[in-house]
Each structure stands twice: as structure tokens, then as C-alpha cells.
Design a protein around this motif. Structure first.
Motif, PDB file in Angstrom:
ATOM      1  N   TRP A  44      -0.651  11.451  18.540  1.00  7.11           N
ATOM      2  CA  TRP A  44      -0.323  10.058  18.272  1.00  7.11           C
ATOM      3  C   TRP A  44       0.229   9.960  16.856  1.00  7.11           C
ATOM      4  N   ARG A  45       1.251   9.159  16.666  1.00  9.52           N
ATOM      5  CA  ARG A  45       1.810   8.911  15.339  1.00  9.52           C
ATOM      6  C   ARG A  45       1.580   7.439  15.007  1.00  9.52           C
ATOM      7  N   LEU A  46       0.916   7.201  13.883  1.00 13.46           N
ATOM      8  CA  LEU A  46       0.623   5.844  13.453  1.00 13.46           C
ATOM      9  C   LEU A  46       1.599   5.410  12.367  1.00 13.46           C
ATOM     10  N   HIS A  47       1.949   4.145  12.406  1.00 15.44           N
ATOM     11  CA  HIS A  47       2.825   3.565  11.395  1.00 15.44           C
ATOM     12  C   HIS A  47       2.152   2.285  10.913  1.00 15.44           C
ATOM     13  N   VAL A  48       1.804   2.233   9.633  1.00 15.62           N
ATOM     14  CA  VAL A  48       1.185   1.042   9.050  1.00 15.62           C
ATOM     15  C   VAL A  48       2.188   0.423   8.092  1.00 15.62           C
ATOM     16  N   GLU A  49       2.516  -0.832   8.330  1.00  6.96           N
ATOM     17  CA  GLU A  49       3.441  -1.538   7.449  1.00  6.96           C
ATOM     18  C   GLU A  49       2.693  -2.684   6.790  1.00  6.96           C
ATOM     19  N   VAL A  50       2.776  -2.738   5.462  1.00 11.53           N
ATOM     20  CA  VAL A  50       2.103  -3.781   4.689  1.00 11.53           C
ATOM     21  C   VAL A  50       3.179  -4.632   4.030  1.00 11.53           C
ATOM     22  N   SER A  51       3.092  -5.948   4.200  1.00  9.57           N
ATOM     23  CA  SER A  51       4.027  -6.872   3.559  1.00  9.57           C
ATOM     24  C   SER A  51       3.277  -7.663   2.503  1.00  9.57           C
ATOM     25  N   LEU A  52       3.739  -7.580   1.289  1.00 15.06           N
ATOM     26  CA  LEU A  52       3.137  -8.295   0.171  1.00 15.06           C
ATOM     27  C   LEU A  52       4.014  -9.500  -0.128  1.00 15.06           C
ATOM     28  N   LEU A  53       3.471 -10.698   0.090  1.00 18.18           N
ATOM     29  CA  LEU A  53       4.265 -11.906  -0.083  1.00 18.18           C
ATOM     30  C   LEU A  53       4.273 -12.394  -1.525  1.00 18.18           C
TER      31      LEU A  53
END
Length: 117
Positions: A44-53
Motif C-alpha cells: 500500500w502507498r499512502l499519500h498525506v496532504e496537509v493544507s495550511l490556510l
């Protein structure tokens, strides 16, 4: 992290990205063995995307907590790998290729991702 067009934002985004990589990947927070479906073939390949507003302070801490919260919420679906030879042991000795089936969450409850914290 994209960082926009501002060089200061890009520098901060890269700093946060490197910190998350060191904390989660290199630091051993994620059990890499748990992501392995079949040794040497399926993972499994995980992708975590964090958006800082907005950055009113402690952006690094907020991004790290958001990433960990997302990973704690994530559930791995069960995967069934069957041999094409009909014996169901998955050793691939038959002429037909192995079949891989991802079990739907309605049929079997997905398991949480093991995290070390």
C-alpha cells in the motif's frame, strides 16, 4: 506543501515536509511492514496532504498533528490474494495468474493502520 509563489512560503513548506518525513517515516511512527500486502510484490502507498490556510504560529505542530490524525483515521482494507491454480494458497504454481481482490468495507471491517507514538 506547495508554498505558493513566495520564497519564504516555499522554504517553510519544505521545512514542514522534511519534518513530517523525519517524524513519520524515518522516526518509525508508521509500521512499514503493515503496508506490505505480499512481500516483494504488493504494498500500500499512502499519500498525506496537509493544507495550511493561515500561519498564526506553531504551523509545524499543527501540520504534524493533522498528519497523525489523518493516519489514525485511515483504515486498511483487507486484501485476498489467491493462486490461479485453484488451490487457494497463493503460491502461483498453476498456469493461471494469481488474482488479487480488495475486500469491500461492507463485507469485512478494514483494520486501522498500526502507528507507533
Amino acid at each position: 506543501p506547495r508554498g505558493g509563489d513566495n520564497p519564504h512560503q516555499k522554504l517553510k513548506a519544505n521545512k514542514i515536509l522534511r519534518l513530517l518525513e523525519r517524524t513519520l517515516l524515518i522516526g518509525g511512527s508508521i509500521d512499514a511492514e503493515a503496508l506490505c500486502v505480499k512481500s516483494g510484490e504488493w504494498v500500500w502507498r499512502l499519500h498525506v496532504e496537509v493544507s495550511l490556510l493561515d500561519d498564526g504560529g506553531n504551523a509545524v505542530d499543527a501540520c504534524a498533528l493533522a498528519a497523525v490524525a489523518a493516519l489514525r483515521h485511515f483504515r486498511l482494507p483487507e486484501v485476498r490474494i489467491g493462486g490461479g491454480d485453484g488451490d487457494g494458497n497463493g503460491n502461483g504454481n498453476g498456469d493461471a495468474p494469481e488474482t488479487t481482490t480488495i475486500i469491500h468495507s461492507d463485507d469485512r471491517e478494514p483494520s486501522p493502520l498500526p502507528l507507533h507514538h
